[in-house]
Design an enzyme around this catalytic site. Structure first.
Site, PDB file in Angstrom:
ATOM      1  N   HIS A 257       0.865  -1.177   0.000  1.00 33.69           N
ATOM      2  CA  HIS A 257       0.000   0.000   0.000  1.00 33.69           C
ATOM      3  C   HIS A 257       0.907   1.233   0.000  1.00 33.69           C
ATOM      4  O   HIS A 257       2.015   1.181   0.554  1.00 33.69           O
ATOM      5  CB  HIS A 257      -0.847  -0.059   1.274  1.00 33.69           C
ATOM      6  CG  HIS A 257      -1.911   0.979   1.390  1.00 33.69           C
ATOM      7  ND1 HIS A 257      -1.651   2.271   1.783  1.00 33.69           N
ATOM      8  CD2 HIS A 257      -3.244   0.921   1.203  1.00 33.69           C
ATOM      9  CE1 HIS A 257      -2.781   2.954   1.836  1.00 33.69           C
ATOM     10  NE2 HIS A 257      -3.765   2.158   1.483  1.00 33.69           N
TER      11      HIS A 257
ATOM     12  N   ASP B 194       3.317  -3.991   7.980  1.00 30.68           N
ATOM     13  CA  ASP B 194       2.040  -3.295   7.848  1.00 30.68           C
ATOM     14  C   ASP B 194       0.937  -4.320   8.127  1.00 30.68           C
ATOM     15  O   ASP B 194       0.662  -5.186   7.297  1.00 30.68           O
ATOM     16  CB  ASP B 194       1.947  -2.735   6.425  1.00 30.68           C
ATOM     17  CG  ASP B 194       0.576  -2.164   6.105  1.00 30.68           C
ATOM     18  OD1 ASP B 194      -0.367  -2.366   6.894  1.00 30.68           O
ATOM     19  OD2 ASP B 194       0.458  -1.536   5.036  1.00 30.68           O
TER      20      ASP B 194
ATOM     21  N   GLN C 192      -4.355  -5.036   7.242  1.00 30.58           N
ATOM     22  CA  GLN C 192      -5.363  -5.993   6.755  1.00 30.58           C
ATOM     23  C   GLN C 192      -5.254  -7.338   7.455  1.00 30.58           C
ATOM     24  O   GLN C 192      -5.984  -8.273   7.094  1.00 30.58           O
ATOM     25  CB  GLN C 192      -5.211  -6.202   5.237  1.00 30.58           C
ATOM     26  CG  GLN C 192      -5.426  -4.956   4.403  1.00 30.58           C
ATOM     27  CD  GLN C 192      -6.863  -4.443   4.426  1.00 30.58           C
ATOM     28  OE1 GLN C 192      -7.789  -5.094   4.926  1.00 30.58           O
ATOM     29  NE2 GLN C 192      -7.068  -3.264   3.873  1.00 30.58           N
TER      30      GLN C 192
ATOM     31  N   LYS D 277     -10.359  -0.501  10.767  1.00 28.61           N
ATOM     32  CA  LYS D 277     -10.581  -1.701   9.939  1.00 28.61           C
ATOM     33  C   LYS D 277     -10.921  -2.913  10.808  1.00 28.61           C
ATOM     34  O   LYS D 277     -11.199  -3.988  10.297  1.00 28.61           O
ATOM     35  CB  LYS D 277      -9.333  -2.000   9.106  1.00 28.61           C
ATOM     36  CG  LYS D 277      -9.016  -0.926   8.061  1.00 28.61           C
ATOM     37  CD  LYS D 277      -7.855  -1.352   7.190  1.00 28.61           C
ATOM     38  CE  LYS D 277      -7.190  -0.220   6.460  1.00 28.61           C
ATOM     39  NZ  LYS D 277      -7.947   0.282   5.310  1.00 28.61           N
TER      40      LYS D 277
ATOM     41  N   CYS E 246      -4.771   2.453  -3.600  1.00 30.28           N
ATOM     42  CA  CYS E 246      -3.505   2.973  -3.056  1.00 30.28           C
ATOM     43  C   CYS E 246      -2.349   2.012  -3.295  1.00 30.28           C
ATOM     44  O   CYS E 246      -1.445   1.888  -2.450  1.00 30.28           O
ATOM     45  CB  CYS E 246      -3.607   3.288  -1.556  1.00 30.28           C
ATOM     46  SG  CYS E 246      -4.875   4.490  -1.194  1.00 30.28           S
TER      47      CYS E 246
END
Ligand code: 7TS
Length: 409
Positions: free
Chosen positions: A123, A200, A203, A226, A365
């Protein structure tokens, strides 16, 4: 799916009762942001109704309540990801967490002889901050490529994870391909060469059991919004020893020990990295979100999303002219990106919206990944614990409508 009791869970999410363009809402955009259960909404309003004050200052009762809300949220969020709470810094979102690592860890340490390695599926939040560090320090930046199925090329990873690499920046789960990357394996490879690993987790934390002690990452960032929590609050976990060695990212109030006009000493971690008044109400909401996820169980959520994803991948594979992206297998999360021959994803998204189906269309993104896939954009459906197979059926019916409107076969 009976196991998760999705119908009962859905009743906790008031927004799922909304009607959109004359249809019941089918929300398939949880990778962008998840919906929030009543328990989270109430935790935020309870905080403002009964505990609102500033933190770490109070000699009065409300100040103590607010500090208790904030610090107990830190404990609970750290426990949720199997991490030492001393390393858990509250930030606004994943993006801010990754910028903190870039500016307070990488920038002071790296120079022209050093290299950062990222991947082609990042991302922009886990890419642009490293480009900035490259500008600021003169270090190199290279990227691990992908296999045709959309997995990381681990041979290339092995080639890049050695001198002069100092830092690996990698996503746990791709927000476009749904690939679940082998973080523990990558961290072992990196650590053998003394390379620091920054993950990261935007998700991953909302959808999979994540245990940072087992994964071995040195930094790990994620966003509350999220994972059923509110917007504006997220966390960066960092190895306490590294955080102690790092200079602060933002400076000012709340992060100091002693301030004189000549010089200032900083507070202990994690407070050293929390300048200014934090989003205390947000931490109350995030704590409630974590409690909700733990109550349902991350293993059960993962199994539910796996079944739903398999169902969606099968159903979509029967649509003529539809191209899917991302791997099939146990390393696939609940993100389904596709293109329908000759129809722009924005048109697909707009027609689906007319049918009440919310998906995302665009580059997500991830422009370098789009370029790698040879497309400008994709349409993406993404799931969470509240989605049902009949919603996948609504998506498939909506795509039939798209094909009809555009005369595609
Ligand atoms: N990393 C990944 C893998 C993401 O999917 C996102 C947001 C971010 C970082 C940034 O998170 P933020 O909370 O700091 O904004 N992804 C998406 C998406 O896929 N659609 O909208 C936002």
């Amino acid at each position: 799916m009976a196991e998760l009791g999705v119908d009962q869970l859905r009743a906790d999410f008031p927004i799922l009762q909304e009607r959109v363009n004359g249809h019941p809402l089918v929300y398939l955009d949880s990778a962008a942001t998840s919906q929030k259960p009543q328990q989270v909404i109430e935790a935020i309003s309870d905080y403002y109704l009964h505990a609102n004050a500033n933190v770490h200052r109070g000699v009065h009762a409300l100040g103590e309540r607010a500090t208790e809300v904030f610090e107990s949220a830190r404990e609970e969020v750290a426990r949720f990801v199997g991490a030492d709470p001393r390393g858990l810094i509250f930030v606004r979102n994943t993006t801010e967490g990754l910028n903190l690592v870039a500016q307070a860890f990488a920038r002071p340490r790296l120079g022209p002889g050093d290299r950062i390695v990222a991947t082609l599926m990042e991302h922009h939040s886990n890419l642009v901050p490293w480009q900035q560090v490259r500008e600021q320090t003169g270090c190199q930046l290279e990227f691990i490529g992908l296999t045709p199925e959309g997995r990381l090329d681990l041979e290339e990873a092995a080639r890049l994870l050695r001198e002069p690499t100092r830092l690996l920046a990698v996503t746990h789960v791709s927000n476009v391909l749904g690939t679940i990357n082998p973080i523990a394996e990558l961290a072992r490879m990196a650590h053998r060469e003394g390379i620091v690993v920054c993950v990261d987790g935007a998700q991953a934390v909302p959808h999979l059991p994540v245990n940072l002690a087992e994964l071995g990452a040195d930094f790990y960032a994620f966003s509350g919004h999220k994972m059923l929590g509110p917007t504006g609050i997220g966390a960066l976990w960092g190895r306490p020893q590294l955080l102690e060695e790092m200079p602060p990212f933002l400076t000012g109030g709340s992060m100091i020990s002693v301030v004189r006009l000549e010089a200032t000493t900083f507070d202990e971690i994690p407070h050293k990295f929390e300048a200014g008044t934090p989003d205390i109400g947000g931490t109350a909401g995030l704590r409630a979100a974590v409690a909700y996820l733990m109550g349902v169980g991350m293993e059960a959520i993962r199994r539910h999303e796996e079944e739903l994803t398999d169902y969606a991948l099968e159903a979509l594979s029967e649509i003529p002219g539809l191209v899917q992206y991302g791997p099939r297998g146990v390393d696939r999360a609940g993100v389904v990106s596709f293109n329908l021959n000759g129809v722009h994803p924005h048109d697909v998204g707009t027609i689906l919206d007319r049918e009440g189906v919310a998906v995302r269309a665009g580059h997500h993104c991830c422009q370098p990944l789009m370029r790698h896939l040879g497309v400008a954009a994709t349409t993406r459906a993404s799931f969470h614990l509240y989605n049902r197979p009949y919603e996948v059926d609504s998506l498939v019916r909506g795509l039939g409508e798209v094909a009809r409107v555009f005369g595609a076969e």
